[in-house]
Design an enzyme around this catalytic site. Sequence first.
Site, short mmCIF file in Angstrom:
data_model
loop_
_atom_site.label_atom_id
_atom_site.label_comp_id
_atom_site.label_asym_id
_atom_site.label_seq_id
_atom_site.Cartn_x
_atom_site.Cartn_y
_atom_site.Cartn_z
N GLN A 128 144.10 60.84 45.46
CA GLN A 128 144.18 59.84 44.38
C GLN A 128 142.79 59.53 43.84
OE1 GLN A 128 143.22 56.20 45.05
NE2 GLN A 128 143.26 55.99 42.82
N LYS A 256 149.72 57.48 37.75
CA LYS A 256 150.34 56.33 38.42
C LYS A 256 149.99 55.05 37.68
CE LYS A 256 150.17 54.13 43.03
NZ LYS A 256 149.12 53.13 42.94
N HIS A 280 150.96 48.60 40.39
CA HIS A 280 149.97 48.57 41.47
C HIS A 280 150.36 47.55 42.55
CE1 HIS A 280 145.73 50.29 41.90
NE2 HIS A 280 145.88 49.60 43.03
N ARG A 315 161.15 48.02 50.32
CA ARG A 315 161.05 47.53 51.70
C ARG A 315 162.22 48.00 52.57
NH1 ARG A 315 157.01 46.58 49.55
NH2 ARG A 315 155.78 44.66 49.50
C1 LIG Z 1 146.11 46.71 50.08
C2 LIG Z 1 146.43 47.67 48.99
C3 LIG Z 1 145.51 48.65 48.61
C4 LIG Z 1 145.81 49.55 47.59
N1 LIG Z 1 144.91 50.53 47.25
C5 LIG Z 1 145.25 51.46 46.34
C6 LIG Z 1 144.38 52.55 46.06
O1 LIG Z 1 143.30 52.68 46.63
N2 LIG Z 1 144.78 53.46 45.14
C7 LIG Z 1 145.98 53.36 44.48
O2 LIG Z 1 146.32 54.21 43.67
N3 LIG Z 1 146.81 52.33 44.72
C8 LIG Z 1 146.48 51.40 45.65
N4 LIG Z 1 147.37 50.39 45.94
C9 LIG Z 1 148.69 50.37 45.26
C10 LIG Z 1 149.72 51.19 46.06
O3 LIG Z 1 149.46 52.57 45.98
C11 LIG Z 1 151.14 50.96 45.51
O4 LIG Z 1 151.13 51.13 44.12
C12 LIG Z 1 151.68 49.57 45.85
O5 LIG Z 1 151.27 49.16 47.14
C13 LIG Z 1 153.20 49.63 45.80
O6 LIG Z 1 153.75 48.38 46.06
P1 LIG Z 1 154.31 47.97 47.52
O7 LIG Z 1 153.12 47.62 48.33
O8 LIG Z 1 155.18 46.81 47.22
O9 LIG Z 1 155.05 49.16 48.08
C14 LIG Z 1 147.06 49.47 46.94
C15 LIG Z 1 147.99 48.48 47.31
C16 LIG Z 1 147.69 47.61 48.34
C17 LIG Z 1 148.71 46.58 48.75
#
Ligand SMILES: Cc1cc2nc3c(=O)[nH]c(=O)nc-3n(C[C@H](O)[C@H](O)[C@H](O)COP(=O)(O)O)c2cc1C
Length: 396
Positions: A128, A256, A280, A315
């Site tokens: 990513q 994304k 995100h 979830r």
């Molecule tokens: C703590 C945290 C860190 C994240 N870091 C990234 C990242 O480095 N790159 C990215 O593309 N998305 C990042 N995301 C977004 C996740 O890839 C994803 O889109 C998101 O967690 C999906 O929602 P969910 O946590 O409800 O499953 C992050 C999300 C969280 C919660």
Amino acid sequence: MSSQWMETVAEAQRRAKKRLPPSVYSALLAGSERGTSYDDNLSAFGELGLAPHVAGLSQQRDLATTVMGQHLSMPVIISPTGVQAVHPEGEVAVARAAAARGVPMGLSSFASKAVEEVTAVNSQVLYQSYWMGTREAMARRFDRARKAGCVGLIATLDWSFSYGRDWGSPAIPEKLDLKAMASFAPEVLRRPRWLYDFARSGKLPDLTTPNLVDPGEESAAPTFFGAYGEWAQTAPPSWDDIAWMVQEWGGPFMLKGICRVDDARAAVDAGVTAVSVSNHGGNNIDGTPAPIRVLPSIVDAVGDQIEVVMDGGVRRGSDVVKAVALGARAVMIGRAYLWGLAANGQPGVENVLDVLRGGIDSAMLGLGHSSVQDLRPTDVLVPDGFTRTLGVPARS
Ligand SMILES: Cc1cc2nc3c(=O)[nH]c(=O)nc-3n(C[C@H](O)[C@H](O)[C@H](O)COP(=O)(O)O)c2cc1C
């Protein structure tokens, strides 16, 4: 069944909360501003119903599918996340768990482990990248990921540098050296098992980003905050820049963060293989609707041209089934596996994936399908006013 077994993702979250220092837990919880999008991501799935049969059900259920040319044992992908101070083995533990359960893994460019360490234990890693730094710097990072064996690129573009949460943001140090650890001592000492895991590994939680430099140069890798600064200062990309990324990577490519129909169409024109409908995880501008609400409009607009996946708020297995029935090829999960990792390392992530698999399987049984390919919108009860369509002119 071992006492470590967690029967739901909610249980994994409870264990993670008990185990992690409060600041680390709160960094995973994240969300932005009022938390509207974060809440909506979760509650929207609860608004959708399912319509089970009671006879004529299928004894065999095939959950397998493909995304970006990769085989998935079920329609779930590990979404890239950049939070590292959760477990000493971090992304390597997640990669092992994903490989053991047959699902691909997105690896954040802000990960704490070198991409080569991760691809050594998982042959289905999707690297990513944000739009950050110069084109030359990005090309070098892509090159490193490609040489390490990454099988696809995820370009994440839904980030608006919004600061501030009404419930407060955790203090995260620039570097977790002994001085910083001392200032965290009171909360860390309340979580002795988390500290013990790191003490046993002989390392402090690592807040550097080794994949942003050339291999072998890791000692010069920026800290998480240094990397964040480079990203924040980079001029945002145009659609031509995205087309350049697609060309430069030269393989399966996911954009994304899509939630508008016009952006989905532009992504097709830029040459992407797939999009993830996403906000995100509720961390982009607050007020962005839950991805599951906008998914049908995106599938309608571009689903016959590219692969559409979604992430945010998944979830349980029935959430996956609802998303697939509404047109997603698969879902990506973020916090669900982070809770598993924090609660119990690699077995914790495997546990979460098993919980999802079990939930997908029972929803499929109830719905009377023998393959995830057979899921249709008619399997889901969508209440009036549930869906949202962004980025098309309102009808007059
Ligand atoms: C703590 C945290 C860190 C994240 N870091 C990234 C990242 O480095 N790159 C990215 O593309 N998305 C990042 N995301 C977004 C996740 O890839 C994803 O889109 C998101 O967690 C999906 O929602 P969910 O946590 O409800 O499953 C992050 C999300 C969280 C919660």
